[in-house]
Design an enzyme around this catalytic site. Structure first.
Site, PDB file in Angstrom:
ATOM      1  N   VAL A 148       0.820  -1.201   0.000  1.00 33.26           N
ATOM      2  CA  VAL A 148       0.000   0.000   0.000  1.00 33.26           C
ATOM      3  C   VAL A 148       0.859   1.259   0.000  1.00 33.26           C
ATOM      4  CG1 VAL A 148      -1.735   1.290   1.328  1.00 33.26           C
ATOM      5  CG2 VAL A 148      -1.898  -1.189   1.151  1.00 33.26           C
ATOM      6  N   GLU A 149       2.095   1.133   0.447  1.00 33.15           N
ATOM      7  CA  GLU A 149       2.931   2.316   0.591  1.00 33.15           C
ATOM      8  C   GLU A 149       3.875   2.491  -0.615  1.00 33.15           C
ATOM      9  OE1 GLU A 149       3.109   1.447   5.290  1.00 33.15           O
ATOM     10  OE2 GLU A 149       4.398   3.079   4.636  1.00 33.15           O
ATOM     11  N   MET A 150       5.056   1.885  -0.586  1.00 31.85           N
ATOM     12  CA  MET A 150       6.004   2.062  -1.689  1.00 31.85           C
ATOM     13  C   MET A 150       5.996   0.868  -2.643  1.00 31.85           C
ATOM     14  SD  MET A 150       8.959   3.879   0.634  1.00 31.85           S
ATOM     15  CE  MET A 150       9.916   4.703  -0.638  1.00 31.85           C
TER      16      MET A 150
END
Length: 373
Positions: free
Chosen positions: A163-165
């Site tokens: 979900v982030e990087m």
């Protein structure tokens, strides 16, 4: 908890008031038609009374002790810090080359993005608010649930979080960095011993070294060091209230928080709480609803508040904590004083040459391409 104004030995003066001369309501004497009317004169603002030195020393003990069980901080080199600064601003550590650490933890905005939930890969949002990276080295653990024991462990997590990087694995991170000659050179300088210098672990080590430089000394620190005029009379009243109402039970240590885990809704069940908190990391039922206590340094600038970013303003947050953590309905004056004190924790950001985005080296033909999938 009964308010005890003798605990700190403070003699707190009122905030400076304006004292003006009275004007005559009658007409000026005929014999002196040109006599000027008396002019209102502003009296000097009252200075905060000087607190007792012994009382301040006792107060300071709440904020100087490091978290228990925290491992000693490693010795960082300038080469590691410089590399970490580059990596903090490096979007190629994300799958689509469009998210960096600084995207969610803006260094010019006190380490946050001021969003309830940050935007990650493909605009996805997580489930918890992005906490500030400033002063994080003083935390007992990282993330709201404390699942990372160190800054190094925390730095690895977002890179591979889908979900982030969203990097697929450590190999992609290492292949990206190894493909860029300047990074290969900087990793060798930062980690001259051992075998392969460009590794995910070393990237996280460099990021942590940089983050350990992110501190924000404030007027409150000057007050504790003996410069008692650094806090106004109202801020001193707020500090007194902060101690006597029990806020320092959780918000203590150098970061004014971050040194322990606490149940949200300690005295009264917090409404609509669905996040399991630390239970997600430990699977211990006793940890359900517990979160790492956030730092209050720069709290004026790091809203919205709580693990889900659901509280927008600081006075509301203070009232909620009074009710659900301390079992108190705080009066308007108490809230005003507490907020005034909390604003004194807003510190000085590091110089621009430390936190601004540095020039980043160009990609090469070997550098993996952006992947929006």
């Amino acid at each position: 908890m009964t308010r005890n104004r003798l605990l700190l030995g403070f003699t707190l003066s009122a905030l400076g008031a304006l004292a003006g001369c009275e004007r005559s309501s009658g007409a000026a004497p005929e014999a002196k038609p040109s006599a000027p009317a008396p002019v209102a004169v502003e009296a000097p603002a009252a200075k905060p009374a000087v607190p007792d030195a012994d009382a301040v020393a006792k107060l300071a003990a709440h904020f100087f002790q490091a978290p228990r069980n925290q491992a000693p901080l490693p010795t960082d080199t300038e080469a590691q810090v410089a590399l970490g600064r580059m990596l903090f601003h490096e979007p190629r550590l994300s799958k689509n080359h469009d998210v960096s650490c600084n995207s969610c933890h803006g260094l010019t905005t006190f380490g946050v993005d001021n969003k309830a939930l940050s935007d990650g890969h493909k605009g996805q949002k997580g489930t918890r608010n992005s906490p500030t990276v400033y002063n994080a080295a003083h935390h007992i653990a990282q993330f709201w649930d404390g699942r990372a024991a160190t800054l190094e462990a925390q730095a690895e997590g977002p890179m591979m979080n889908p979900v982030e990087m969203a990097m697929p694995d450590a190999k992609r991170v290492e292949a990206t960095l190894s493909s860029i000659p300047e990074y290969a050179t900087r990793f060798r300088a930062a980690f001259p011993k051992g075998g392969k210098p460009v590794t995910l672990a070393n990237a996280a080590r460099a990021l942590a070294a940089f983050e350990r430089t992110l501190t924000t000394p404030s007027r409150f620190d000057r007050f504790l060091a003996g410069e008692h005029s650094a806090l106004s009379a109202q801020e001193q009243r707020g500090l007194e209230a902060f101690v006597t109402t029990g806020c320092t039970t959780c918000h203590n240590g150098p970061a004014v928080g971050g040194a322990s885990f606490q149940k949200l809704g300690l005295v009264e069940a917090y409404p609509a709480l669905t996040d399991a908190g630390r239970f997600d990391a430990t699977k211990n039922e006793d940890d359900r609803g517990y979160f790492r206590v956030p730092t209050l340094r720069n709290v004026e600038m790091t809203g919205p508040y709580l693990h889900d970013g659901s509280v927008r303003d600081l006075p509301t947050m203070v009232r909620l904590m009074g009710r659900y953590q301390l079992g108190r309905t705080l009066k308007d004056g108490e809230v005003d004083d507490l907020v005034a004190f909390l604003k004194s924790l807003t510190g000085e950001l590091p110089p621009a040459e430390r936190i601004s985005a540095p020039p980043l080296p160009p990609s090469t033909k070997r550098t993996p391409k952006p992947d929006p999938s």
